[in-house]
Structure formats: structure tokens, C-alpha cells
Design a protein around this motif. Sequence first.
Motif, PDB file in Angstrom:
ATOM      1  N   ASN A  72      20.828  10.652  62.505  1.00 11.14           N
ATOM      2  CA  ASN A  72      19.622  10.562  61.694  1.00 11.14           C
ATOM      3  C   ASN A  72      19.045  11.971  61.625  1.00 11.14           C
ATOM      4  N   PHE A  73      18.746  12.423  60.428  1.00 11.53           N
ATOM      5  CA  PHE A  73      18.185  13.749  60.228  1.00 11.53           C
ATOM      6  C   PHE A  73      16.723  13.585  59.838  1.00 11.53           C
ATOM      7  N   THR A  74      15.820  14.247  60.554  1.00 14.76           N
ATOM      8  CA  THR A  74      14.387  14.156  60.271  1.00 14.76           C
ATOM      9  C   THR A  74      14.010  15.153  59.179  1.00 14.76           C
ATOM     10  N   LEU A  75      13.475  14.633  58.097  1.00 16.54           N
ATOM     11  CA  LEU A  75      13.024  15.481  56.992  1.00 16.54           C
ATOM     12  C   LEU A  75      11.805  16.280  57.432  1.00 16.54           C
ATOM     13  N   ASN A  76      11.703  17.520  56.988  1.00 15.32           N
ATOM     14  CA  ASN A  76      10.565  18.354  57.383  1.00 15.32           C
ATOM     15  C   ASN A  76       9.645  18.692  56.210  1.00 15.32           C
ATOM     16  N   ALA A  77       9.871  18.046  55.061  1.00  9.84           N
ATOM     17  CA  ALA A  77       9.001  18.230  53.898  1.00  9.84           C
ATOM     18  C   ALA A  77       8.999  16.922  53.096  1.00  9.84           C
ATOM     19  N   SER A  78       7.946  16.733  52.314  1.00 10.12           N
ATOM     20  CA  SER A  78       7.791  15.512  51.522  1.00 10.12           C
ATOM     21  C   SER A  78       8.200  15.772  50.072  1.00 10.12           C
ATOM     22  N   PHE A  79       9.051  14.921  49.546  1.00  9.96           N
ATOM     23  CA  PHE A  79       9.588  15.080  48.197  1.00  9.96           C
ATOM     24  C   PHE A  79       8.480  15.197  47.157  1.00  9.96           C
ATOM     25  N   ASP A  80       7.489  14.325  47.215  1.00  6.65           N
ATOM     26  CA  ASP A  80       6.438  14.298  46.199  1.00  6.65           C
ATOM     27  C   ASP A  80       5.495  15.494  46.258  1.00  6.65           C
ATOM     28  N   GLU A  81       5.553  16.279  47.317  1.00  3.72           N
ATOM     29  CA  GLU A  81       4.650  17.410  47.469  1.00  3.72           C
ATOM     30  C   GLU A  81       5.315  18.762  47.207  1.00  3.72           C
ATOM     31  N   ILE A  82       6.582  18.750  46.825  1.00  4.52           N
ATOM     32  CA  ILE A  82       7.323  20.002  46.661  1.00  4.52           C
ATOM     33  C   ILE A  82       6.914  20.734  45.386  1.00  4.52           C
ATOM     34  N   ASP A  83       6.717  22.035  45.545  1.00  2.14           N
ATOM     35  CA  ASP A  83       6.508  22.939  44.407  1.00  2.14           C
ATOM     36  C   ASP A  83       7.704  23.877  44.405  1.00  2.14           C
ATOM     37  N   GLU A  84       8.672  23.582  43.575  1.00  2.24           N
ATOM     38  CA  GLU A  84       9.922  24.348  43.573  1.00  2.24           C
ATOM     39  C   GLU A  84       9.720  25.820  43.258  1.00  2.24           C
ATOM     40  N   THR A  85       8.619  26.170  42.601  1.00  2.00           N
ATOM     41  CA  THR A  85       8.380  27.575  42.275  1.00  2.00           C
ATOM     42  C   THR A  85       8.116  28.418  43.516  1.00  2.00           C
ATOM     43  N   SER A  86       7.820  27.774  44.643  1.00  2.00           N
ATOM     44  CA  SER A  86       7.539  28.516  45.874  1.00  2.00           C
ATOM     45  C   SER A  86       8.803  28.791  46.702  1.00  2.00           C
ATOM     46  N   TYR A  87       9.972  28.393  46.188  1.00  4.35           N
ATOM     47  CA  TYR A  87      11.231  28.567  46.920  1.00  4.35           C
ATOM     48  C   TYR A  87      12.095  29.636  46.273  1.00  4.35           C
ATOM     49  N   ASP A  88      12.890  30.287  47.116  1.00  2.62           N
ATOM     50  CA  ASP A  88      13.782  31.348  46.663  1.00  2.62           C
ATOM     51  C   ASP A  88      15.186  30.860  46.343  1.00  2.62           C
ATOM     52  N   ALA A  89      15.579  29.711  46.889  1.00  2.00           N
ATOM     53  CA  ALA A  89      16.954  29.233  46.703  1.00  2.00           C
ATOM     54  C   ALA A  89      17.017  27.729  46.933  1.00  2.00           C
ATOM     55  N   LEU A  90      18.115  27.136  46.454  1.00  6.23           N
ATOM     56  CA  LEU A  90      18.359  25.695  46.548  1.00  6.23           C
ATOM     57  C   LEU A  90      19.749  25.470  47.107  1.00  6.23           C
ATOM     58  N   PHE A  91      19.873  24.446  47.965  1.00  4.33           N
ATOM     59  CA  PHE A  91      21.174  24.074  48.515  1.00  4.33           C
ATOM     60  C   PHE A  91      21.343  22.564  48.379  1.00  4.33           C
ATOM     61  N   ILE A  92      22.505  22.146  47.859  1.00  2.00           N
ATOM     62  CA  ILE A  92      22.796  20.718  47.685  1.00  2.00           C
ATOM     63  C   ILE A  92      24.029  20.357  48.517  1.00  2.00           C
ATOM     64  N   PRO A  93      23.848  19.619  49.623  1.00  2.00           N
ATOM     65  CA  PRO A  93      24.993  19.169  50.409  1.00  2.00           C
ATOM     66  C   PRO A  93      25.677  17.975  49.743  1.00  2.00           C
ATOM     67  N   GLY A  94      26.869  17.663  50.219  1.00  2.00           N
ATOM     68  CA  GLY A  94      27.649  16.572  49.649  1.00  2.00           C
ATOM     69  C   GLY A  94      27.472  15.251  50.376  1.00  2.00           C
TER      70      GLY A  94
END
Length: 186
Positions: free
Chosen positions: A65-87
Motif C-alpha cells: 500500500n502506497f500512502t499518497l502525499n497530495a490530494s488530486f483535487d487540490e493540485i495546481d499543475e502549474t506549480s510543478y516542474d515535471a511529470l512522471f507516469i508509472p505503469g
Amino acid sequence: MSKKILIIAGDFVEDYELMVPFQCLKMLGHTVDVICPDKKAGEHVKTAIHDFEGDQTYTEKPGHNFTLNASFDEIDETSYDALFIPGGRAPEYIRLNQRVLEIVKHFDAKNKPIGSVCHGIQVLVAAGIIKGRTCSSYPACSPDVNINGGTWVDVGFEAAHVDGNLVSAAAWPAHPELLAKFNELL
């Protein structure tokens, strides 16, 4: 220089493809937030462990079980430098979420680094950012790439491929090269 990285996951994300990038990127001093549609910080996603044991395809076992450290509905993608999508299996359903696709399109439109491993490419295909690009993924996803105007490249299971701001790989055995190239893009 420390960067802020967003990882989008979901239930039955591939264990290594979430845990290893999360831990390695943090070890390098980056801030890494992991989100999942319809889940909040402190909630969990279940992972699956995929292994190559000589069968025609990978096998699947329960992971952590992996504990999420951020809430999906509160994300502002403009504040991030990069994105990673695991499989894993998560990409097949998180790609149905329009907000996930908007986030991916933002990173691509701003030419920010995007990392994808294994079935993570399904999310990028659904977001429409593969056309005219070369990328790698788990071989079973190659028709998705090619049918949608991209060019799938077979770099094996221990290498990664870079096309502009996109770095991609077939599966978790490529982590050393994938994460090194992703970090270079940062």
C-alpha cells in the motif's frame, strides 16, 4: 537544483514503477508529490508487483500500500516542474479521467519533462501527445503508440528513450537509465 515533480498513480500501479522513482527522485533532493484521481493525501493506492518469469507475459502479485502525499483535487499543475507516469494496471483507467489528461497536456504544452514507464504510455496516448514522437513502452502497448501517430521504439528492457521533453522505457528494469535521463531533463 531541487525541482518539484508530480506523479499520477492509481490502484494497482506497478509497485517498483511508483516506489523506486518516488524514492530515488526524493533522494536526489527533489520534492515529489503522488496523487490519484478521487483520493486525498493520507489515503492509499494498492500496488501490484509485475515480474518476468519466463512466461509469455509478466506475472502479477500483490504489492504494497502506497500512502499518497497530495490530494488530486487540490493540485495546481502549474506549480510543478515535471511529470512522471508509472505503469501497471492503473494507467488503463486513470486515462479515462479528463482532469488527468488536462494535467498531462499542460506539461507537454509547457515543454516540461515527462517520464513514462511501461503502461504509463497509455495515459500519454489518451492525452493526445504522442503524435509525431518516438517513445518506448511495454511492447504490448506499441500498437497504441503507432495507431495514434507515434513511433514505438524497442530499446529493450534496460534502456530508456528520449524525444524532446519525453523520456520513456519499457519496464522497471530500465530504472537506472530512465531516472538518470529524466533527472538530466530536469
